[in-house]
Scaffold this motif. Structure first.
Motif, PDB file in Angstrom:
ATOM      1  N   MET A 140       0.841  -1.194   0.000  1.00 18.73           N
ATOM      2  CA  MET A 140       0.000   0.000   0.000  1.00 18.73           C
ATOM      3  C   MET A 140       0.878   1.246   0.000  1.00 18.73           C
ATOM      4  SD  MET A 140      -2.949   1.127   2.751  1.00 18.73           S
ATOM      5  CE  MET A 140      -1.765   1.734   3.980  1.00 18.73           C
ATOM      6  N   THR A 141       0.421   2.279  -0.716  1.00 19.73           N
ATOM      7  CA  THR A 141       1.145   3.542  -0.745  1.00 19.73           C
ATOM      8  C   THR A 141       1.243   4.133   0.654  1.00 19.73           C
ATOM      9  OG1 THR A 141       0.290   3.977  -2.966  1.00 19.73           O
ATOM     10  CG2 THR A 141       1.203   5.836  -1.750  1.00 19.73           C
ATOM     11  N   GLU A 142       2.427   4.606   1.019  1.00 23.67           N
ATOM     12  CA  GLU A 142       2.625   5.205   2.335  1.00 23.67           C
ATOM     13  C   GLU A 142       2.549   6.723   2.214  1.00 23.67           C
ATOM     14  OE1 GLU A 142       5.009   2.420   5.165  1.00 23.67           O
ATOM     15  OE2 GLU A 142       6.299   2.929   3.462  1.00 23.67           O
ATOM     16  N   ILE A 143       1.592   7.300   2.948  1.00 22.96           N
ATOM     17  CA  ILE A 143       1.314   8.731   2.855  1.00 22.96           C
ATOM     18  C   ILE A 143       1.482   9.361   4.229  1.00 22.96           C
ATOM     19  CG2 ILE A 143      -0.422  10.470   2.314  1.00 22.96           C
ATOM     20  CD1 ILE A 143      -1.603   8.560   0.283  1.00 22.96           C
ATOM     21  N   SER A 144       2.265  10.434   4.276  1.00 19.85           N
ATOM     22  CA  SER A 144       2.489  11.151   5.527  1.00 19.85           C
ATOM     23  C   SER A 144       1.784  12.499   5.482  1.00 19.85           C
ATOM     24  CB  SER A 144       3.985  11.342   5.785  1.00 19.85           C
ATOM     25  OG  SER A 144       4.539  12.260   4.858  1.00 19.85           O
ATOM     26  N   VAL A 145       1.662  13.111   6.635  1.00 13.98           N
ATOM     27  CA  VAL A 145       1.023  14.420   6.732  1.00 13.98           C
ATOM     28  C   VAL A 145       2.081  15.464   7.077  1.00 13.98           C
ATOM     29  CG1 VAL A 145       0.392  13.978   9.151  1.00 13.98           C
ATOM     30  CG2 VAL A 145      -0.789  15.769   7.862  1.00 13.98           C
ATOM     31  N   ALA A 146       2.108  16.545   6.313  1.00 14.63           N
ATOM     32  CA  ALA A 146       3.002  17.658   6.625  1.00 14.63           C
ATOM     33  C   ALA A 146       2.381  18.497   7.728  1.00 14.63           C
ATOM     34  CB  ALA A 146       3.239  18.514   5.386  1.00 14.63           C
ATOM     35  N   THR A 147       3.188  18.956   8.646  1.00 11.66           N
ATOM     36  CA  THR A 147       2.648  19.746   9.750  1.00 11.66           C
ATOM     37  C   THR A 147       2.041  21.054   9.273  1.00 11.66           C
ATOM     38  OG1 THR A 147       4.860  20.660  10.209  1.00 11.66           O
ATOM     39  CG2 THR A 147       4.180  18.720  11.472  1.00 11.66           C
ATOM     40  N   SER A 148       2.405  21.507   8.078  1.00 12.16           N
ATOM     41  CA  SER A 148       1.788  22.708   7.504  1.00 12.16           C
ATOM     42  C   SER A 148       0.320  22.483   7.170  1.00 12.16           C
ATOM     43  CB  SER A 148       2.538  23.142   6.244  1.00 12.16           C
ATOM     44  OG  SER A 148       2.526  22.112   5.274  1.00 12.16           O
ATOM     45  N   SER A 149      -0.125  21.228   7.151  1.00 14.58           N
ATOM     46  CA  SER A 149      -1.510  20.895   6.850  1.00 14.58           C
ATOM     47  C   SER A 149      -2.365  20.745   8.103  1.00 14.58           C
ATOM     48  CB  SER A 149      -1.570  19.588   6.047  1.00 14.58           C
ATOM     49  OG  SER A 149      -0.870  19.705   4.831  1.00 14.58           O
ATOM     50  N   LEU A 150      -1.784  21.016   9.272  1.00 14.16           N
ATOM     51  CA  LEU A 150      -2.494  20.826  10.536  1.00 14.16           C
ATOM     52  C   LEU A 150      -2.877  22.163  11.168  1.00 14.16           C
ATOM     53  CD1 LEU A 150      -0.293  17.973  12.043  1.00 14.16           C
ATOM     54  CD2 LEU A 150      -2.360  17.776  10.649  1.00 14.16           C
ATOM     55  N   ASP A 151      -3.828  22.105  12.086  1.00 12.68           N
ATOM     56  CA  ASP A 151      -4.230  23.322  12.796  1.00 12.68           C
ATOM     57  C   ASP A 151      -3.133  23.789  13.744  1.00 12.68           C
ATOM     58  OD1 ASP A 151      -6.673  23.379  11.500  1.00 12.68           O
ATOM     59  OD2 ASP A 151      -7.705  22.245  13.073  1.00 12.68           O
ATOM     60  N   ASN A 152      -2.530  22.840  14.443  1.00  8.60           N
ATOM     61  CA  ASN A 152      -1.400  23.150  15.318  1.00  8.60           C
ATOM     62  C   ASN A 152      -0.121  22.790  14.565  1.00  8.60           C
ATOM     63  OD1 ASN A 152       0.644  23.223  17.228  1.00  8.60           O
ATOM     64  ND2 ASN A 152      -0.615  22.382  18.870  1.00  8.60           N
ATOM     65  N   VAL A 160       4.937   9.710   0.541  1.00 10.81           N
ATOM     66  CA  VAL A 160       4.314  10.890  -0.069  1.00 10.81           C
ATOM     67  C   VAL A 160       3.819  11.815   1.037  1.00 10.81           C
ATOM     68  CG1 VAL A 160       2.498  11.727  -1.602  1.00 10.81           C
ATOM     69  CG2 VAL A 160       3.589   9.512  -2.054  1.00 10.81           C
ATOM     70  N   ALA A 161       4.396  13.011   1.124  1.00  6.54           N
ATOM     71  CA  ALA A 161       3.988  13.985   2.143  1.00  6.54           C
ATOM     72  C   ALA A 161       2.905  14.880   1.567  1.00  6.54           C
ATOM     73  CB  ALA A 161       5.187  14.822   2.584  1.00  6.54           C
ATOM     74  N   LEU A 162       1.749  14.917   2.227  1.00  8.25           N
ATOM     75  CA  LEU A 162       0.650  15.760   1.779  1.00  8.25           C
ATOM     76  C   LEU A 162       0.813  17.172   2.325  1.00  8.25           C
ATOM     77  CD1 LEU A 162      -2.459  13.424   2.040  1.00  8.25           C
ATOM     78  CD2 LEU A 162      -1.483  14.417  -0.027  1.00  8.25           C
ATOM     79  N   GLU A 163       0.850  18.142   1.407  1.00  9.03           N
ATOM     80  CA  GLU A 163       1.002  19.554   1.761  1.00  9.03           C
ATOM     81  C   GLU A 163      -0.246  20.340   1.343  1.00  9.03           C
ATOM     82  OE1 GLU A 163       5.600  20.766   1.589  1.00  9.03           O
ATOM     83  OE2 GLU A 163       4.659  20.584  -0.377  1.00  9.03           O
ATOM     84  N   THR A 164      -1.394  19.856   1.752  1.00 11.26           N
ATOM     85  CA  THR A 164      -2.656  20.471   1.329  1.00 11.26           C
ATOM     86  C   THR A 164      -3.072  21.547   2.322  1.00 11.26           C
ATOM     87  OG1 THR A 164      -3.831  18.694   2.471  1.00 11.26           O
ATOM     88  CG2 THR A 164      -3.426  18.402   0.133  1.00 11.26           C
ATOM     89  N   SER A 165      -2.297  22.625   2.350  1.00 14.35           N
ATOM     90  CA  SER A 165      -2.494  23.637   3.388  1.00 14.35           C
ATOM     91  C   SER A 165      -3.104  24.933   2.886  1.00 14.35           C
ATOM     92  CB  SER A 165      -1.142  23.961   4.033  1.00 14.35           C
ATOM     93  OG  SER A 165      -0.218  24.387   3.036  1.00 14.35           O
ATOM     94  N   GLY A 166      -3.370  25.007   1.585  1.00 11.68           N
ATOM     95  CA  GLY A 166      -3.725  26.287   0.981  1.00 11.68           C
ATOM     96  C   GLY A 166      -5.032  26.911   1.417  1.00 11.68           C
ATOM     97  N   ARG A 167      -4.977  27.778   2.403  1.00  9.42           N
ATOM     98  CA  ARG A 167      -6.098  28.629   2.805  1.00  9.42           C
ATOM     99  C   ARG A 167      -7.384  27.838   3.051  1.00  9.42           C
ATOM    100  NH1 ARG A 167      -3.512  30.674  -1.407  1.00  9.42           N
ATOM    101  NH2 ARG A 167      -5.142  30.124  -2.882  1.00  9.42           N
ATOM    102  N   LEU A 168      -7.269  26.705   3.712  1.00  7.98           N
ATOM    103  CA  LEU A 168      -8.425  25.848   3.948  1.00  7.98           C
ATOM    104  C   LEU A 168      -8.931  26.011   5.374  1.00  7.98           C
ATOM    105  CD1 LEU A 168      -7.098  22.586   2.241  1.00  7.98           C
ATOM    106  CD2 LEU A 168      -8.701  24.246   1.287  1.00  7.98           C
ATOM    107  N   ALA A 169     -10.223  26.247   5.517  1.00  9.85           N
ATOM    108  CA  ALA A 169     -10.804  26.397   6.851  1.00  9.85           C
ATOM    109  C   ALA A 169     -10.834  25.066   7.581  1.00  9.85           C
ATOM    110  CB  ALA A 169     -12.212  26.976   6.736  1.00  9.85           C
ATOM    111  N   ASP A 170     -10.997  23.975   6.816  1.00  9.01           N
ATOM    112  CA  ASP A 170     -11.049  22.636   7.412  1.00  9.01           C
ATOM    113  C   ASP A 170      -9.830  21.827   6.977  1.00  9.01           C
ATOM    114  OD1 ASP A 170     -11.781  22.410   4.755  1.00  9.01           O
ATOM    115  OD2 ASP A 170     -13.240  20.819   5.106  1.00  9.01           O
TER     116      ASP A 170
END
Length: 279
Positions: free
Chosen positions: A1-13, A252-262
């Motif tokens: 399975m593809t291994e996907i990480s979360v970038a801290t720029s995509s988190l609230d904290n 794969v690091a997800l950097e989905t941080s662009g001006r998202l309220a959620d």
């Protein structure tokens, strides 16, 4: 399975190692990308670093780290290069202790005192390239000792940047010629500058790590806007990236941080979309 990480720029904290690691564990991510300057690993407590390492072992988490995008490794000012190199060395050392796989570095903007951004001459950029490759070569010695890969990230190939094409980035890696230096392939940036398929072909096995976010706008136009969007809300075709990831085993690091309220819900949705596409 593809291994996907979360970038801290995509988190609230975005400033807590513990928050990021706990988020990854609770939501089934395979790792974390720690983003400086919000998170400098060298400034964390030993207790938090020990805990993060233990969590990586217990939950098979893959860690990467992003050095501050403001770094100027090609600066024409020696003191600026020396400052950034010293700071980078500190991050590399702690990264090695924490089990970081890749520390991401932007080749950076041109920095020529007295010259406006984007107005630099060809000679200015040529000299910046020399400074940049020398800087990374020095950093690579410390990275190799620490067992960490430096991932040079493909950026936007616009006036005012040190690197201006996929080919230049690949050639820079070859000139540095270190096992500790490769490429972090930013899919959204490639879509906006140089092309995704062209990047995969040009970079080849130099790619050591992948960053993902959706984008829109004129493909290949060097766009810096409308990036870091939730996967599936832009126009990127993810098929060739999926093949790259499966072939190379890259996290794969997800950097989905662009001006998202959620943004936290968005990064989870983005992960689910990619896993479905790449199943």
């Amino acid at each position: 399975m593809t291994e996907i990480s979360v970038a801290t720029s995509s988190l609230d904290n975005q400033e807590s190692v513990r928050y990021a690691v706990e988020f990854a564990i609770e939501n089934g991510f395979n790792g974390v990308e720690f983003n400086a300057p919000e998170i400098y690993l060298s400034k964390q407590t030993l207790v938090d670093l020990k805990w993060a390492f233990e969590m990586s072992q217990e939950h098979s988490l893959r860690y990467t780290h992003h050095f501050p995008p403001s770094a100027l490794p090609g600066s024409h000012v020696a003191a600026t290069r020396e400052r950034d190199l010293e700071e980078f060395g500190q991050e590399v050392f702690v990264s090695g202790e924490l089990g970081i796989e890749v520390i991401v570095l932007h080749p950076g903007r041109l920095h020529v005192p007295g010259v406006e951004q984007g107005e630099e001459s060809d000679d200015d950029r040529a000299l910046a390239m020399e400074f940049f490759t020398e800087w990374v070569s020095d950093a690579a010695i410390e990275a190799e000792n620490a067992g960490v890969i430096i991932g040079l990230e493909n950026m936007h190939y616009n006036p005012g940047w040190v690197i201006r094409s996929h080919q230049e980035l690949a050639e820079a890696v070859d000139r540095i010629d270190s096992n500790a230096v490769g490429i972090t392939f930013d899919v959204g940036h490639a879509w906006g500058s140089g092309g995704i398929d062209a990047g995969i072909e040009t970079f080849g096995d130099r790619i050591k790590h992948v960053q993902a976010h959706d984008a829109r706008g004129p493909e290949g136009a060097g766009n810096v806007r409308d990036q870091h969007m939730e996967i599936g809300t832009g126009v990127i075709d993810w098929n060739s990236t999926g093949e790259l990831v499966k072939r190379g085993g890259h996290v794969v690091a997800l950097e989905t941080s662009g001006r998202l309220a959620d943004r936290e819900e968005a990064v989870i949705r983005s992960r689910d979309v990619l896993q479905k596409l790449w199943a």
